[in-house]
Enzyme design. Structure first.
Site, mmCIF file in Angstrom:
data_model
loop_
_atom_site.group_PDB
_atom_site.id
_atom_site.type_symbol
_atom_site.label_atom_id
_atom_site.label_comp_id
_atom_site.label_asym_id
_atom_site.label_seq_id
_atom_site.Cartn_x
_atom_site.Cartn_y
_atom_site.Cartn_z
ATOM 1 N N ASP A 450 29.129 9.441 69.364
ATOM 2 C CA ASP A 450 30.082 8.445 69.871
ATOM 3 C C ASP A 450 29.883 8.192 71.362
ATOM 4 O OD1 ASP A 450 32.249 6.705 69.759
ATOM 5 O OD2 ASP A 450 33.471 8.100 68.582
ATOM 6 N N ASP A 516 36.103 0.500 64.231
ATOM 7 C CA ASP A 516 37.201 1.408 63.900
ATOM 8 C C ASP A 516 38.223 0.729 62.996
ATOM 9 O OD1 ASP A 516 36.160 3.481 65.271
ATOM 10 O OD2 ASP A 516 37.548 3.417 66.951
HETATM 11 C C1 GLA Z 1 35.990 6.554 68.352
HETATM 12 C C2 GLA Z 1 35.341 6.308 67.010
HETATM 13 C C3 GLA Z 1 36.265 6.749 65.909
HETATM 14 C C4 GLA Z 1 36.612 8.191 66.073
HETATM 15 C C5 GLA Z 1 37.185 8.422 67.433
HETATM 16 C C6 GLA Z 1 37.376 9.892 67.700
HETATM 17 O O1 GLA Z 1 37.053 5.693 68.572
HETATM 18 O O2 GLA Z 1 34.968 4.974 66.877
HETATM 19 O O3 GLA Z 1 35.674 6.515 64.647
HETATM 20 O O4 GLA Z 1 35.454 8.973 65.888
HETATM 21 O O5 GLA Z 1 36.368 7.900 68.463
HETATM 22 O O6 GLA Z 1 37.937 10.132 68.927
#
Ligand code: GLA
Length: 739
Positions: A450, A516
């Site tokens: 990430d 997300d």
């Molecule tokens: C980001 C990712 C999510 C999740 C969060 C965790 O927003 O896109 O899918 O993994 O971080 O903090």
């Protein structure tokens, strides 16, 4: 003297004027011109030379791959820089052209050496028309051959497009709403898309497309450009009154990032060009290119269960163990432990940098969970965010000089975090070592990698110099090194959802997290447009709970499942709680997973097709197997419409001269929504590919946010095939023209 060069591949011609004395000019880029002998190629170049223009230069103004102001070009110069304030306007001589030989002529890149002796810089240009995909790929390396610093400000490469390209399409977006298309007329001037986030960005252009008025997925000649870079970048479409139109791409260098010491070089990212009739043809080239990567995942894409929306930061070994049991029960094949497992990470503003397992939550490390997951026959995946650092973490306290900044002030926090300066060798080694140790200890099969903030004031703290360029290269090195040490390891590129989707990161990762947002209505559009660049098997698509966490909309399971099953399928839903609250829903999910697995090979290898239905409420998209023998389509009601049912819907991309059987598919045992069905629905129907593409079939009247699936299989060998159709056009005439 060098001759002109004609490269051909996959229905594309690229004709280059390499005759000098200036850098090469692309005389033609577009549909295949057929076999041309050398004099014909010279004639193509000659026919494309512009006349002088009254009241402008008295000489021809050649606009090359690197447009130069010195010849009278008054658009954006490809190279901008200076040497102590002098040498502001480069003019290169063509020194050498290295054309790949014989049968190999389309396989290798042309290497062209240019020199500006007065400025003391050399430029190596690489121009390739890639076999198998027909993509154009450009890159360049500039070397300072002088004895003083050369300050490079910009090095961008350009592809010419014709006047027929009258309309522009590009993408933008934000967190949870990535890849929203925008289109407008290609007017005079520059449509400039700059990415200044230090990452590709949730608002990234992805592709900048110029095409004939009204071009769609299936029709209209179009040309597109993509900059394969995960840092600051540029895409531009520029049109001048002199009749020149260009698509350009390159890195956006921050002040000082391009300072070249004597002997030093700067290399641009690769800039890709794709041409085709319709966006499906444009994206098919990128998909073929990605699928031909040596590192493209060859194993079946395992169905994922990801813990994020199920538990967020509430990590509890028993709960997660039960979630793993539920994952195995619904048919998942990979269990991914998301954010929240490492030291102190109880919320999103703490812990980043301290990459060891939190002993308070995991007294025996992750082993009990990992062993349980493996015992269930699932792969194990782990979330990391290696480029980031929380201000209160032990790492930040021990190494405050590892946090990116301007040197005299810290950037504003974003999600409570800062960025680790990976160009600092000590920071790099530390993180590389931690990742290596984690992957080794837990035999991690998959990292969800990430990157949750923009690089604002992204500088090297110790020197105060801008550091986004170095950071981008350091991240690539980090990924490459880890993959080298762990050859089986897969990596997902995630960045606040879909904020790092580009061909640079895709050279070293195995899937992208599209967004997300799991709301299928939003996901239909996010996945549709992500698919412009990325094939379905590389796009993470998860089924969430009934109420989407990011939008609050409630949607039924079939709509959520039909949306997700066209990507790399996953589930992000508290299945443990669902087993108590609604066991029938979990049972239904199991059946959708099974249906995905039945069609997975097709979904993950086929040619992506999308129809251009005039009603925005009606979307049809599908995947056709490369041999044209099978396809799966989704018919999606995106909204209510005055027109309902939508009428005959075309199923594009099949072989026109073959006969197919069309059947609705729905998982056994899953109740179908009540809807009024067309007469052919229950028994299926047989029609030719041409009829399906041009006349189409009636479908049920659907409520908004409902979808159905059509499975199409070839029933006879069909008539003798006179042409090889790539599946990117369903116009039989065009197919014949471009074998
Ligand atoms: C980001 C990712 C999510 C999740 C969060 C965790 O927003 O896109 O899918 O993994 O971080 O903090």
């Amino acid at each position: 003297m060098n001759d002109a060069v004609h490269l051909r591949s996959d229905g594309v011609s690229l004709v280059l004027d390499t005759t000098g004395p200036r850098l090469p000019r692309i005389a033609y880029w577009g549909a295949d011109l057929g076999e041309l002998d050398p004099s014909d190629v010279r004639a193509v170049v000659e026919a494309g030379r512009p006349p002088t223009v009254l009241n402008l230069m008295d000489e021809e103004v050649p606009v090359g791959v690197l447009p130069e102001a010195a010849v009278g070009w008054v658009g954006t110069p490809g190279l901008s820089g200076h040497r102590g304030g002098r040498g502001f306007s480069p003019l290169f001589d063509l020194v050498a052209v290295d054309v790949p030989d014989g049968d190999d002529a389309t396989a290798g890149a042309l290497r062209i050496l240019g020199r500006d002796s007065a400025l003391e810089v050399d430029l190596e240009l690489r121009i390739a028309l890639l076999p198998g995909s027909g993509l154009v790929r450009l890159s360049a390396t500039l070397t300072n051959t002088g004895t003083s610093e050369y300050v490079l400000e910009r090095l961008q490469l350009s592809l010419p497009i014709p006047a027929e390209a009258a309309e522009l399409l590009d993408l933008t977006g934000r967190w949870t709403r990535e890849r929203a298309p925008q289109r407008h007329a290609f007017t005079l001037g520059t449509h400039l898309r700059e990415g200044r986030r230090g990452r590709t960005g949730t608002d990234a252009t992805l592709l900048l497309v110029a095409g004939e008025s009204g071009f769609g997925f299936r029709s209209g000649e179009a040309w597109a450009v993509h900059t394969a870079w995960s840092g600051n970048h540029v895409h531009a479409a520029e049109r001048l009154p002199t009749g020149v139109s260009l698509l350009s791409g390159g890195e956006l260098l921050l002040p000082g990032e391009g300072v070249l010491a004597p002997g030093e070089s700067y290399t641009t990212p690769d800039v890709y060009g794709s041409h085709g009739h319709g966006l499906d043809a444009i994206s098919a080239r990128f998909h073929r290119h990605l699928r031909a990567r040596p590192g493209h995942p060859r194993t079946r894409r395992p169905v994922v269960v990801n813990t994020w929306e199920a538990v967020y930061f509430q990590h509890d070994v028993d709960k997660l163990t039960r979630l793993a049991d539920a994952a195995a029960r619904v048919g998942a094949e990979r269990f991914v432990l998301d954010d929240g497992w490492f030291r102190g990470r109880r919320h999103d503003a703490v812990g980043l940098g301290d990459w060891d397992v939190d002993p308070d939550v995991w007294p025996d490390g992750l082993h009990p969970l990992v062993d349980h997951v493996r015992g269930l026959g699932l792969e194990f995946g782990l979330w990391v965010e290696p480029e980031m650092i929380s201000p209160g973490s032990a790492l930040a306290l021990a190494h405050p000089d590892w946090v990116m900044s301007t040197g005299d002030r810290l950037p504003p926090l974003s999600r409570g975090q800062q960025v680790l300066d990976l160009a600092n060798p000590a920071a790099f080694e530390h993180i590389a070592g931690r990742l290596d140790a984690l992957v080794t200890e837990y035999r991690v099969d998959y990292l969800k990698w990430d990157h949750n903030r923009d690089l604002v004031d992204g500088g090297h703290p110790t020197t105060g110099r801008a550091g986004v360029h170095d950071q981008t290269l350091a991240v690539y090195r980090l990924l490459d090194g880890l993959r080298r040490r762990h050859p089986g390891l897969e990596i997902e590129s995630c960045s606040s959802g879909g904020g790092r989707v580009d061909l640079g990161v895709l050279e070293r990762t195995d899937r992208v997290w599209a967004s997300d947002c799991l709301d299928p209505l939003e996901r239909q559009q996010i996945q549709r447009w992500t698919g412009l660049l990325v094939p379905p098997e590389l796009v993470g698509a998860h089924v969430g709970g009934a109420r989407a966490h990011t939008t609050g909309r409630v949607q039924d399971l079939p709509f959520r499942a039909i949306t997700a099953l066209f990507g790399h399928l996953g589930i992000e839903w508290d299945l443990d709680a669902a087993l108590d609250a609604d066991p029938a829903a979990v049972e239904e999910l199991t059946r959708w997973v099974a249906l995905h697995k039945r069609h997975r090979d097709l979904l993950h290898s086929g040619v992506v097709v999308r129809s251009d239905h005039p009603d925005p409420a009606t979307w049809v998209h599908g995947v056709v197997s490369p041999d044209g023998a099978e396809a799966l389509y989704a018919v999606v009601a995106m909204a209510t419409s005055i027109v309902s049912p939508p009428g005959r819907l075309r199923l594009p991309g099949l072989r026109p001269d073959r006969r197919y059987r069309v059947e609705a598919v729905w998982p056994d045992g899953v109740p179908e929504p009540r809807r009024i069905l067309p007469s052919w629905w229950a028994a299926g129907i047989e029609l030719t590919g041409a009829v399906l593409a041009t006349a189409g079939v009636q479908v049920p009247q659907q409520k908004p946010e409902q979808a159905c699936l059509l499975h199409v299989t070839e029933v006879t060998a069909g008539t003798a095939r006179t042409t090889e159709i790539t599946g990117v056009t369903d116009d039989p005439r065009r197919a014949r023209e471009h074998p």
